[in-house]
Design an enzyme around this catalytic site. Structure first.
Site, mmCIF file in Angstrom:
data_model
loop_
_atom_site.group_PDB
_atom_site.id
_atom_site.type_symbol
_atom_site.label_atom_id
_atom_site.label_comp_id
_atom_site.label_asym_id
_atom_site.label_seq_id
_atom_site.Cartn_x
_atom_site.Cartn_y
_atom_site.Cartn_z
ATOM 1 C CG HIS A 26 4.474 -11.622 -8.450
ATOM 2 N ND1 HIS A 26 5.094 -11.754 -7.233
ATOM 3 C CD2 HIS A 26 3.267 -11.057 -8.195
ATOM 4 C CE1 HIS A 26 4.307 -11.266 -6.286
ATOM 5 N NE2 HIS A 26 3.187 -10.853 -6.841
ATOM 6 C CG HIS A 29 2.873 -15.327 -5.943
ATOM 7 N ND1 HIS A 29 2.608 -14.618 -7.085
ATOM 8 C CD2 HIS A 29 1.872 -15.041 -5.072
ATOM 9 C CE1 HIS A 29 1.485 -13.933 -6.917
ATOM 10 N NE2 HIS A 29 1.027 -14.157 -5.710
ATOM 11 C CB CYS A 135 -9.073 -0.962 -1.187
ATOM 12 S SG CYS A 135 -7.913 -1.360 -2.538
ATOM 13 C CB CYS A 138 -6.723 -4.136 0.162
ATOM 14 S SG CYS A 138 -5.382 -3.016 -0.215
ATOM 15 C CB CYS A 152 -6.016 1.886 -1.393
ATOM 16 S SG CYS A 152 -5.004 0.452 -0.983
ATOM 17 C CG HIS A 155 -4.146 -1.583 -4.523
ATOM 18 N ND1 HIS A 155 -4.514 -2.148 -3.310
ATOM 19 C CD2 HIS A 155 -3.687 -2.590 -5.292
ATOM 20 C CE1 HIS A 155 -4.309 -3.454 -3.370
ATOM 21 N NE2 HIS A 155 -3.804 -3.733 -4.552
ATOM 22 C CE LYS A 309 4.346 -1.219 -3.535
ATOM 23 N NZ LYS A 309 4.155 -2.622 -3.350
ATOM 24 C CE LYS A 312 -1.267 -10.930 -8.143
ATOM 25 N NZ LYS A 312 -1.830 -12.279 -7.885
HETATM 26 ZN ZN LIG Z 1 -5.791 -1.460 -1.838
#
Ligand SMILES: [Zn+2]
Length: 534
Positions: A26, A29, A135, A138, A152, A155, A309, A312
């Protein structure tokens, strides 16, 4: 892969972080790849011997789960997705020298085993039972205190409770040495706010961290721990190792010697979300293994999309491929490098993108090239004349052009490419202003008749030369940022780009050879319609 051999050039090594390959690339990156590419091209331009590494991080549990959802083998998923990332080379015009894949490259597998063994021999690896909140998004454990409302913080999902016997790394042993190395800038973390964050993380106390997981939980995916077939390496241990394994750390090869062991410039470019791994864990692993540390870690911010925000994981994706297809690679590179302050978060808005394109690229640079080449064709038969005496207004342009090198050098050494581009565009607008002030069209009329004939002809020659020379310099300054634009400028001016020559010489005023024919071409950066206009 050709290994550079020139001994008279300073080595300069730079890496991107390795993206996970559980999806397509995306815009975030694209930002990191383009930033790193601009740094690599800039250092090549100034004569350094650059090695630019990128690749893909493939041993993550995320990939296993993504493959399960699609009902395909994990290796097939990572092969397919790694190809999307490799394809960014053409899409974004990246100049990386090597691309490493952590799931299947023998250099990598041998290298991380060697790294593990080195840490184990130092006595820094031990096994113990562990229960923690993990998580998967992560790929890390969180303490209760780090969660937000039990979830998290990245997320916003509930972490899994994981209980198993794992290998741990004695991070706690390295707190003092890490602090000293960071405070003294031996590991130079840019920007300062990120350096302070790393120091405050150390101050809160470093705990040993898990560097393996059970083979069962890893679904048999990952690098097996040497001597323990029931465990695979924690994905971060393995992924971080790529920065040296790709250079043939395993075989102590010549690239490793040249670009890691004997090189005072070992730079990692990373996003702020993974700074802890790069500024704390990675240096500690290297200290343990007796390997030199990175010298610079440049932490860039996140990119938001139309103010929202951009991540991905939350599904808000903008495909850089679609932008490139519509507007061109250099237009995207320009926006990401100029409009986003690399060390902070920045926003991508299509409306601002189009305004920047029209203003800076079409009206300023594209128009300047078109005017100069047209005037040389119309007033000088297409051949750039030799300049006569300089007037004060000419000297001001020369000074602006000659002062540019130092400003660009300073900006690039501080990892602020937007300031380098800002300085370069000051020369673009100074040159446009020069055209308006010296009015070549008036001189072109005066040289045909009247008492000022001879003086006007000589003055016009000087001005046409100065304009062409300013553009030659701009073509070279564009190389790191807008490589295709640099080539188009050079082609129309009839010059060859010196992409890794004597930069001091190339950037000096007066390099354009009078008597050279310009080569008028198409319009550089045709104007775009603003959104909402028809
Ligand atoms: Zn996470």
């Amino acid at each position: 892969m050709t290994i550079p051999s020139a001994e008279d050039h300073h080595p300069w090594y730079v890496t991107t972080s390795l993206p996970y390959v559980n999806g397509r690339p995306h815009l975030g990156h694209a930002l990191e790849f383009i930033l790193t590419d601009a740094l690599a091209r800039y250092h090549r331009l100034t004569g350094d011997q650059v090695w630019f590494l990128t690749g893909t991080d493939e041993n993550s549990l995320k990939n296993v789960r993504a493959a399960e959802r699609e009902g395909i083998p994990t290796q097939a998923l990572v092969d397919r997705n790694a190809a999307y990332f490799r394809g960014l080379r053409e899409l974004l015009n990246l100049s990386y020298d090597d691309f490493i894949r952590t799931s299947n490259d023998p250099r990598h597998l041998d290298g991380v085993r060697k790294l593990w063994d080195a840490c184990a021999q130092r006595g820094d690896i031990y096994k113990r039972a562990y229960r923690g909140l993990y998580c998967v998004g992560c790929e890390q454990f969180y303490s209760e205190a780090e969660l937000s409302a039990g979830c998290c913080p990245v997320h916003l999902t509930r972490p899994e409770v994981v209980e198993e016997e794992n290998y741990f790394f004695r991070l706690s042993h390295y707190a003092d040495r890490l602090r000293d190395l960071i405070v003294s800038d031996q590991v130079h973390i840019v920007p300062l706010a990120r350096k302070n964050e790393a120091l405050s993380f150390i101050r809160r106390g470093l705990e040993d961290f898990s560097i393996s997981r059970s083979r069962a939980r890893a679904r048999d995916w990952g690098v097996p721990v040497p001597g323990d077939a029931q465990q695979v390496m924690y994905v971060w241990f393995d992924a971080l190792g790529n920065y040296i394994t790709a250079l043939d750390y395993a075989g102590n090869g010549s690239l490793y010697q040249r670009f890691w062991m004997q090189n005072p410039h070992r730079t990692h470019v990373i996003g702020k979300d993974i700074q802890r791994f790069h500024t704390i864990y990675w240096p500690a692993l290297l200290l343990s293994a007796g390997v030199p540390l990175p010298t610079s870690i440049f932490v860039h911010g996140f990119i938001t999309l139309e103010g929202g925000k951009m991540s991905k994981s939350v599904g808000n994706i903008l495909d850089p491929g679609a932008l490139v297809e519509r507007y061109g690679t250099d237009a995207l590179r320009y926006y990401l490098l100029r409009e986003i302050r690399a060390t902070e978060d920045g926003d991508f808005s299509l409306e601002r993108f189009i305004r920047t394109y029209n203003g800076d690229l079409a009206d300023q640079l594209g128009n300047l090239l078109n005017r100069v080449v047209t005037m040389v064709s119309r007033y000088a038969g297409g051949v750039v004349p030799a300049p006569g005496a300089r007037e004060e207004i000419d000297q001001r342009l020369v000074n602006a052009a000659e002062g540019l090198r130092e400003r660009v050098e300073r900006a690039m050494s501080q990892f602020v490419p937007h300031e380098a581009l800002g300085a370069i565009w000051e020369l673009v607008s100074a040159t446009n202003k020069y055209v308006a002030e010296v009015e070549p069209w008036t001189l072109a009329k005066q040289r045909k008749a009247g008492p000022e004939r001879v003086a006007s002809a000589e003055r016009l020659a000087t001005i046409l030369y100065n304009l062409t020379e300013a553009l030659r310099l701009l073509a070279h300054y564009c190389i790191p940022f807008l490589p295709t634009t640099a080539e188009i400028l050079a082609r129309q001016l009839g010059v060859t780009l010196e992409t890794s020559g004597d930069w001091t010489q190339v950037s000096r005023w007066g390099g354009y050879l009078a008597g050279t024919a310009v080569q008028p071409g198409g319009v550089l950066f045709p104007k775009l319609e603003l959104l909402g206009e028809s």
